[in-house]
Structures are given as C-alpha cells and as structure tokens.
Write an enzyme that holds these catalytic residues in place. Structure first.
Site, PDB file in Angstrom:
ATOM      1  N   ASP A 224       0.843  -1.202   0.000  1.00 39.19           N
ATOM      2  CA  ASP A 224       0.000   0.000   0.000  1.00 39.19           C
ATOM      3  C   ASP A 224       0.884   1.262   0.000  1.00 39.19           C
ATOM      4  OD1 ASP A 224      -2.793   1.039   0.309  1.00 39.19           O
ATOM      5  OD2 ASP A 224      -1.850   1.996   2.041  1.00 39.19           O
ATOM      6  N   LYS A 228       1.418   4.302  -2.914  1.00 38.60           N
ATOM      7  CA  LYS A 228       1.347   5.756  -2.700  1.00 38.60           C
ATOM      8  C   LYS A 228       2.604   6.452  -3.220  1.00 38.60           C
ATOM      9  CE  LYS A 228      -1.702   5.200   1.216  1.00 38.60           C
ATOM     10  NZ  LYS A 228      -1.801   4.980   2.637  1.00 38.60           N
TER      11      LYS A 228
HETATM   12  N1  NDP Z   1      -9.916   2.619   4.576  1.00 33.40           N
HETATM   13  C1  NDP Z   1      -9.060   3.624   4.424  1.00 33.40           C
HETATM   14  O1  NDP Z   1      -8.594   4.267   5.382  1.00 33.40           O
HETATM   15  C2  NDP Z   1      -8.628   4.016   3.046  1.00 33.40           C
HETATM   16  C3  NDP Z   1      -9.051   3.323   1.939  1.00 33.40           C
HETATM   17  N2  NDP Z   1      -8.664   3.697   0.690  1.00 33.40           N
HETATM   18  C4  NDP Z   1      -9.120   2.937  -0.465  1.00 33.40           C
HETATM   19  O2  NDP Z   1     -10.554   2.955  -0.510  1.00 33.40           O
HETATM   20  C5  NDP Z   1     -11.013   1.770  -1.161  1.00 33.40           C
HETATM   21  C6  NDP Z   1     -12.101   1.111  -0.318  1.00 33.40           C
HETATM   22  O3  NDP Z   1     -11.571   0.720   0.919  1.00 33.40           O
HETATM   23  P1  NDP Z   1     -12.542   0.141   2.055  1.00 33.40           P
HETATM   24  O4  NDP Z   1     -13.849   0.848   1.997  1.00 33.40           O
HETATM   25  O5  NDP Z   1     -11.754   0.183   3.299  1.00 33.40           O
HETATM   26  O6  NDP Z   1     -12.756  -1.371   1.557  1.00 33.40           O
HETATM   27  P2  NDP Z   1     -13.965  -2.392   1.968  1.00 33.40           P
HETATM   28  O7  NDP Z   1     -13.400  -3.759   1.836  1.00 33.40           O
HETATM   29  O8  NDP Z   1     -14.585  -1.980   3.240  1.00 33.40           O
HETATM   30  O9  NDP Z   1     -15.042  -2.182   0.812  1.00 33.40           O
HETATM   31  C7  NDP Z   1     -14.811  -2.581  -0.492  1.00 33.40           C
HETATM   32  C8  NDP Z   1     -16.089  -2.492  -1.279  1.00 33.40           C
HETATM   33  O10 NDP Z   1     -15.788  -2.754  -2.646  1.00 33.40           O
HETATM   34  C9  NDP Z   1     -16.675  -3.779  -3.117  1.00 33.40           C
HETATM   35  N3  NDP Z   1     -15.991  -4.515  -4.179  1.00 33.40           N
HETATM   36  C10 NDP Z   1     -14.846  -5.221  -4.094  1.00 33.40           C
HETATM   37  N4  NDP Z   1     -14.531  -5.724  -5.308  1.00 33.40           N
HETATM   38  C11 NDP Z   1     -15.491  -5.310  -6.176  1.00 33.40           C
HETATM   39  C12 NDP Z   1     -15.722  -5.485  -7.560  1.00 33.40           C
HETATM   40  N5  NDP Z   1     -14.887  -6.186  -8.328  1.00 33.40           N
HETATM   41  N6  NDP Z   1     -16.830  -4.936  -8.100  1.00 33.40           N
HETATM   42  C13 NDP Z   1     -17.690  -4.214  -7.335  1.00 33.40           C
HETATM   43  N7  NDP Z   1     -17.518  -3.998  -6.016  1.00 33.40           N
HETATM   44  C14 NDP Z   1     -16.425  -4.539  -5.445  1.00 33.40           C
HETATM   45  C15 NDP Z   1     -16.994  -4.604  -1.905  1.00 33.40           C
HETATM   46  O11 NDP Z   1     -18.185  -5.331  -2.126  1.00 33.40           O
HETATM   47  P3  NDP Z   1     -18.561  -6.626  -1.210  1.00 33.40           P
HETATM   48  O12 NDP Z   1     -18.854  -6.058   0.152  1.00 33.40           O
HETATM   49  O13 NDP Z   1     -19.745  -7.188  -1.895  1.00 33.40           O
HETATM   50  O14 NDP Z   1     -17.346  -7.490  -1.246  1.00 33.40           O
HETATM   51  C16 NDP Z   1     -17.160  -3.490  -0.865  1.00 33.40           C
HETATM   52  O15 NDP Z   1     -18.418  -2.884  -1.011  1.00 33.40           O
HETATM   53  C17 NDP Z   1      -9.775   0.900  -1.366  1.00 33.40           C
HETATM   54  O16 NDP Z   1      -9.314   1.063  -2.697  1.00 33.40           O
HETATM   55  C18 NDP Z   1      -8.754   1.475  -0.394  1.00 33.40           C
HETATM   56  O17 NDP Z   1      -7.415   1.297  -0.812  1.00 33.40           O
HETATM   57  C19 NDP Z   1      -7.875   4.806   0.470  1.00 33.40           C
HETATM   58  C20 NDP Z   1      -7.425   5.559   1.517  1.00 33.40           C
HETATM   59  C21 NDP Z   1      -7.722   5.187   2.898  1.00 33.40           C
HETATM   60  N1  LIG Z   2      -4.183   1.250   4.822  1.00 28.00           N
HETATM   61  C1  LIG Z   2      -3.861   2.575   4.461  1.00 28.00           C
HETATM   62  C2  LIG Z   2      -5.121   3.388   4.529  1.00 28.00           C
HETATM   63  C3  LIG Z   2      -5.152   4.405   3.504  1.00 28.00           C
HETATM   64  O1  LIG Z   2      -4.645   4.362   2.430  1.00 28.00           O
HETATM   65  C4  LIG Z   2      -2.816   3.172   5.363  1.00 28.00           C
HETATM   66  O2  LIG Z   2      -2.523   2.605   6.407  1.00 28.00           O
HETATM   67  O3  LIG Z   2      -2.252   4.198   5.022  1.00 28.00           O
END
Ligand code: NDP
Ligand SMILES: N[C@@H](CC=O)C(=O)O
Length: 368
Positions: A224, A228
C-alpha cells in the site's frame, strides 16, 4: 451577508461502486450534504450503488433513498453488472455523469478508459490504476488531458489530506518537486505500538477501526505504501513501475503465500515476541520505528520500509492515524512543505472523495 441567487445549476448523475467502509461513509456524507449543495446549485443524483454481488438502480429518473440504501440493496438489488450500471447511468437525463470507485479492486479500474471515452468522469480512492502498469495509467491520463472526462483521485494518498492537490498546485505553477517523504502509512500501528504490546493485537486494532486495506498483506507487505510512493512519483513525472520501488515488507518470509484472515493473524502472532524485543532495543537506544516512503526525482530512487529514527525527530511525535508528508521543492527547500494529519479511516477518506466530487461539479460550471 446577502445570499447569492443561484443562476446556474450543475446536475451530476452519480454511480457508486463499492459501498464498503469508505463507500458507506461517503453515502452518509452525501445524504447529509445533498440538500445544502442543491441550494448552492450542485445537484448530486445518486442513481446506482453496486458491490461485488449486487446492484441497486434508481427507477426512471428518480434518485436512490440514501437513508435506506443498504436494506434496499438486499431487498430490491439485482445481480451486479458494471455494464448494466453504466448504461443505466447514461440513460439519466442529468447532463453530467460520474462513477465513484470505492473498491480495492484491480478489475474496476479497467473500466475507467471505457467510461471516460463516453464522457463519464471518474473519482476514486482506489490506488490500483495510479500504481498499476504504467501503460494503463498513462492511457487514462491521456484521456484526461484530451478533455474526454475528468479523473480525480485525492483519496489515494493520505485519505482526505490535500496531498495530491497540493503537489499538483506546486507542479502546475512551475515549482519543481524533487523529493518527498511519506511517513506513517501503517501509521496507526507504529504510532501506537509499545514494547509491552503484542504486534498482532495492534494490527488487529487497526483492522477493526477500518484503517487497513481489505487485504492486510497490502499494508504489512508495504504494498500500500509502495502504491502511494509510485503515485506521487508519477505525479512528478517519473515513469516508474511499482517494482522499481525498493520495498521492505513487515511480513516474515516464513509466512508463505496468501492465507485467509484467521490464518494470517495466527501466523502474525508468532512474531509478537520478536517485535517486542526489537521495539525494546529501539526504545533503549532513544529511538522509535516509523514506516517511511520516499522518492527522489533527481536520482530516481524510491524506497519504502520501517526506519529507526530518533525520538526527537518530528515523525516520532505522530499519534493515532497521523501521517506526515514533506515535499522538498525549488520553492519549498528550507524548510520543506509539510502536510500532517489523520491519513486513514473511512470518514476522512470519504471526505477526500467527496471533495473531489464537489471540485468536479465546479469544473463543470457550478459556482465556487
Ligand atoms: N480505509 C481507508 O482508510 C482508506 C481506503 N482507501 C481505499 O478505498 C477503497 C475502499 O476501501 P474500504 O472501503 O476500506 O474497503 P472495503 O473492503 O470496506 O469495501 C470494499 C467495497 O468494494 C466492493 N468490491 C470489491 N470488489 C469489487 C468489484 N470487483 N466490483 C464491485 N464492487 C467490489 C466490496 O463489495 P462486497 O462487500 O460485496 O465485497 C465493498 O463494497 C480501497 O481502494 C482502499 O485502498 C484509500 C485511503 C484510505
Ligand atoms: N491502509 C492505508 C489506509 C489508507 O490508504 C494506510 O494505512 O495508510
């Protein structure tokens, strides 16, 4: 103060892919903010929500009920299809369309060029495109440059912190970003961990709070952070692949290949005592460990890994999910420009995505 009369309205049909931790937080922020934005001339019409299995599409030209979308998705959802969702969004009578990709998926970004060629804008915190194969990244950036559609991704680095936009401002106005460091990815873990703690328990705490990637290998393997650094370096004009970054993993080689979460945590716990010993030794030397990524556009060297730093170092004072990014540029050379704040978590990441959506509406003609 006198209220300005809204003389132009910008309407955007919105499709959300990935209502997980970040997507869900975004939908809630949208639900609360939509009425106020409407009064300011920005109409955000959420027309579809799609997860890995199901999708919910609004009927006719209506918008989805954001106070009940999760129950509706289960009760009224149909099989997920990005193709069907795209056609449904295109059928909207709103003049502009945007798809928000809140998935961690490598598959969804393959649709960005198709969407953008059809004039559908893309906003995302998903790091896969910007850190994936350079050719795919470059194709999307070319589409963006051609004016086909906007592609916005503030949430990919530092969640809601203004890191991408600050870097863009510096570069657009002729500054030269020749090096940068990003500290504190894995921030919560190293900002929290003490020699008396169990490493695996602190990792689990980060997971429970929604700070980690869905796949823990991404965080602990340094992947990850590498994504970045790759994103920032590419933003500065470096043509690199993730493999060009020297990445040090926190996952012992003995842990082998991919495992399910339970097995992964059990394996990780075997290293708890080693971590305690290592941390005690670091503490006794008056130091702390921080996970630091750096890029140097002049030498082309990009590195990511755990580093020992003195307790008096500014990075040692980070707490919780705080990260610190410093840019050393022609204009900001001594001291460097520093951005510091929470760099992970659903609400702050969603706000970074939301900020991009509003910026998009303003590019499309809404008042500033
Ligand atoms: N959490 C954080 O602090 C941060 C997160 N991010 C980015 O944000 C994004 C989301 O993270 P987060 O919300 O934590 O992840 P989650 O695992 O909580 O949620 C992922 C979502 O994406 C869906 N999904 C996965 N694969 C597919 C697909 N092929 N088609 C359609 N839907 C799909 C899942 O559906 P289902 O539930 O049905 O599997 C779920 O709704 C990631 O790319 C992450 O890197 C960026 C910065 C910080
Ligand atoms: N898992 C990531 C969350 C955001 O990108 C981190 O620890 O920085």
């Amino acid at each position: 103060m006198q209220r300005r009369r809204v003389i132009s309205q910008v309407s955007l049909a919105v499709g959300l892919v990935g209502p997980g931790a970040v997507g869900k937080a975004l939908l809630e922020q949208l639900r609360v903010a939509i009425p106020k934005l409407q009064r300011e001339g920005i109409n955000l019409e959420v027309r579809s929500i799609l997860n890995a299995n199901q999708m919910l599409l609004a009927k006719e030209q209506a918008t989805l009920d954001l106070s009940n979308w999760d129950e509706d998705l289960i009760a009224k959802g149909s099989d997920a299809s990005l193709g069907v969702m795209t056609e449904h969004l295109k059928a909207s009578d709103a003049p502009h369309r945007v798809i928000i990709d809140c998935t961690p998926s490598a598959v969804v970004p393959r649709f960005y060029p198709k969407w953008m060629e059809q004039g559908i804008h893309v906003v995302t915190p998903n790091k896969r495109l910007n850190s994936g194969p350079f050719a795919a990244y470059s194709a999307v950036k070319s589409l963006q440059a051609s004016g086909a559609a906007h592609y916005m991704y503030e949430g990919t680095v530092g969640a809601g912190l203004p890191i991408i936009s600050t870097l863009k401002n510096m570069l657009d106005t002729g500054d030269d970003a020749f090096s940068g460091t990003l500290a504190g990815t894995l921030s919560y873990i190293f900002n929290t961990l003490k020699p008396s703690d169990k490493f695996s328990e602190v990792v689990w705490g980060a997971r429970r709070r929604g700070y980690t990637e869905p796949d823990l290998n991404e965080d602990l393997g340094g992947v990850d952070s590498t994504r970045k650094i790759t994103t920032l370096a590419r933003e500065c004009g470096m043509q690199l692949e993730m493999g060009d970054v020297q990445t040090e993993s926190l996952i012992p080689a003995s842990m082998g290949g991919p495992a399910n979460l339970q097995q992964f945590m059990a394996e990780l716990a075997k290293g708890d005592e080693d971590w305690s010993r290592r941390l005690q030794e670091v503490e006794d030397a008056g130091e702390v460990i921080r996970f630091i990524g750096s890029y140097d556009a002049e030498s082309g060297v990009c590195q990511v890994g755990p580093r020992r730093i003195l307790r008096s170092h500014p990075l040692a004072s980070l707490t919780g999910t705080e990260i610190m990014v410093s840019f050393t540029t022609a204009r900001y050379s001594s001291p460097s420009l520093v951005i510091r704040g929470p760099g992970a978590g659903p609400a702050v990441t969603a706000s970074g995505v939301f900020g991009d959506i509003i910026r998009l509406a303003r590019y499309l003609g809404a008042h500033s």
